[in-house]
Scaffold this motif. Structure first.
Motif, PDB file in Angstrom:
ATOM      1  N   SER A  15       0.859  -1.174   0.000  1.00 34.81           N
ATOM      2  CA  SER A  15       0.000   0.000   0.000  1.00 34.81           C
ATOM      3  C   SER A  15       0.897   1.226   0.000  1.00 34.81           C
ATOM      4  O   SER A  15       2.057   1.154   0.411  1.00 34.81           O
ATOM      5  CB  SER A  15      -0.899   0.003   1.238  1.00 34.81           C
ATOM      6  N   SER A 117      -9.760  -7.961  -0.724  1.00 37.24           N
ATOM      7  CA  SER A 117      -8.797  -7.101  -0.056  1.00 37.24           C
ATOM      8  C   SER A 117      -8.033  -7.886   1.003  1.00 37.24           C
ATOM      9  O   SER A 117      -8.615  -8.719   1.705  1.00 37.24           O
ATOM     10  CB  SER A 117      -9.512  -5.917   0.608  1.00 37.24           C
ATOM     11  N   ASP A 141      -5.740  -5.433  -4.929  1.00 37.02           N
ATOM     12  CA  ASP A 141      -6.531  -6.336  -4.086  1.00 37.02           C
ATOM     13  C   ASP A 141      -7.849  -5.674  -3.722  1.00 37.02           C
ATOM     14  O   ASP A 141      -7.896  -4.650  -3.056  1.00 37.02           O
ATOM     15  CB  ASP A 141      -5.752  -6.756  -2.830  1.00 37.02           C
ATOM     16  N   GLY A 142      -8.925  -6.282  -4.188  1.00 34.57           N
ATOM     17  CA  GLY A 142     -10.266  -5.798  -3.876  1.00 34.57           C
ATOM     18  C   GLY A 142     -10.423  -4.312  -4.107  1.00 34.57           C
ATOM     19  O   GLY A 142     -10.028  -3.781  -5.146  1.00 34.57           O
ATOM     20  N   ARG A 143     -10.996  -3.635  -3.127  1.00 31.71           N
ATOM     21  CA  ARG A 143     -11.136  -2.173  -3.178  1.00 31.71           C
ATOM     22  C   ARG A 143      -9.989  -1.484  -2.423  1.00 31.71           C
ATOM     23  O   ARG A 143     -10.024  -0.274  -2.242  1.00 31.71           O
ATOM     24  CB  ARG A 143     -12.457  -1.741  -2.547  1.00 31.71           C
ATOM     25  N   HIS A 144      -9.010  -2.245  -1.992  1.00 33.72           N
ATOM     26  CA  HIS A 144      -8.024  -1.725  -1.047  1.00 33.72           C
ATOM     27  C   HIS A 144      -6.941  -0.872  -1.681  1.00 33.72           C
ATOM     28  O   HIS A 144      -6.800   0.309  -1.360  1.00 33.72           O
ATOM     29  CB  HIS A 144      -7.396  -2.892  -0.279  1.00 33.72           C
ATOM     30  N   ARG A 186      -9.732   0.669  -6.211  1.00 36.17           N
ATOM     31  CA  ARG A 186      -8.459   0.592  -5.483  1.00 36.17           C
ATOM     32  C   ARG A 186      -7.454   1.576  -6.073  1.00 36.17           C
ATOM     33  O   ARG A 186      -6.571   2.061  -5.378  1.00 36.17           O
ATOM     34  CB  ARG A 186      -7.913  -0.833  -5.534  1.00 36.17           C
TER      35      ARG A 186
END
Length: 332
Positions: A15, A117, A141-144, A186
């Motif tokens: 991130s 996520s 990853d997902g909405r992350h 994301r």
């Protein structure tokens, strides 16, 4: 390959939430070197020779997967590609066991994309727990988060301002509008972190169903760097850059829009709409684009306005930089 004297210390890139300006600048400067490599006749360097990069894409992808694969090969790494349709996942194997299987085959770097996520983080934690020395790079990853996409966007924007020396300092007080399906994106989340860290003024615009109230709560604590709009005009007025996002129908579990036509009328980027931006405004899109929905076709194909092709090219250079930085740190 990079001219910076800093030392890269991160094993994983999961991130951008806690990335410093110095780290972002290090990536930008390293990407400049690899952008130069990609313009040469011999587009390959031995930077990661002998290392194994595993692309573990549990979710369909063309652009990101191809970009990472090409980046790894340009660095002379060996590449293993994972395909969920032909894997042992269909036989009941867990994701962590799949990762350990690739570890046993010699993986040094795992590039991971998953619809849920937190999966890249879980694999990174397991690799650290067993002291494998493997690095994990989150490819979405997902909405992350989608760190590499946000970094290539940052690199693309900075190169517009200064092609030879892109840096975060160039974005101080620049107005950047992010328009579209923000709630499912994301890419938007990662761009918010990196652009705000760089000092840009970020304006989000979307219908209320695609830009929930909690974004406004978050914006109130952003020290005046993040703004939320449920109409587009104020968001893009005097904007230096406009970033549009794809409507992610596959992640929508309810009817969040009356129609695509109505969305385009309210939030689509057209030549008329861009007249309220800065005269030299540029338009970005992470792709794939729904033509005539997020972007009018003439804007998408406009050589002076659109940075979409530049984003794709820069994606390889930036992903080379990320693989190089975490791969080289293994030698220190």
């Amino acid at each position: 390959m990079t001219t910076t004297t800093q030392v890269w210390t991160r094993r994983h890139i999961l991130s951008l939430m806690d990335f410093s300006v110095a780290e972002l600048d290090m990536i930008l400067q390293t990407a400049v070197s690899f952008r130069d490599v990609l313009s040469r006749r011999m587009k390959k360097v031995p930077a990661l020779q002998g290392q194994v990069v595993t692309n573990m894409f549990f979710e369909p992808s063309t652009r990101t997967r191809s970009s990472f694969e090409l980046a790894a090969k340009r660095l002379s790494a060996d590449v293993m590609n994972f395909s969920p349709s032909s894997s042992s996942l269909s036989k009941g194997e867990t994701i962590l066991d799949t990762a350990k299987t690739y570890l046993a085959m010699g993986a040094d770097i795992m590039v991971i994309r998953h619809k849920q996520s937190g999966v890249p983080q879980a694999i990174a934690q397991e690799m650290d727990r067993i002291k494998s020395g493997v690095s994990v790079l989150n490819a979405g990853d997902g909405r992350h988060a989608h760190p590499s996409q946000a970094l290539l966007d940052l690199f693309t924007i900075c190169r517009v301002i200064d092609p030879d020396n892109p840096s975060c300092a160039l974005l101080k007080d620049k107005k950047i509008a992010i328009v579209g399906d923000i709630v499912h994106s994301r890419v938007a989340r990662s761009n918010i972190w990196s652009l705000m860290a760089a000092g840009a003024e970020v304006h989000l615009a979307a219908p209320p169903t695609l830009l929930p109230e909690f974004f406004r709560d978050f914006a109130q604590g952003s020290d005046g760097k993040l703004f939320v709009h449920w109409e587009i005009d104020e968001a893009i007025t005097d904007a230096d850059f406009v970033m549009t996002l794809r409507l992610q129908h596959e992640r929508m579990t309810a009817h969040l829009l009356p129609s695509l036509r109505e969305y385009h009328q309210g939030f689509g980027i057209t030549a008329k709409r861009l007249k309220s931006c800065k005269p030299d405004v540029k338009v970005l899109h992470p792709g794939p684009v729904n033509r005539g929905v997020e972007l009018a076709s003439d804007i998408m194909d406009h050589p002076a306005l659109s940075l979409i092709s530049e984003q794709v090219t820069n994606g390889v250079a930036v992903r080379m930089a990320l693989l190089y930085l975490i791969g080289s740190s293994k030698k220190t």
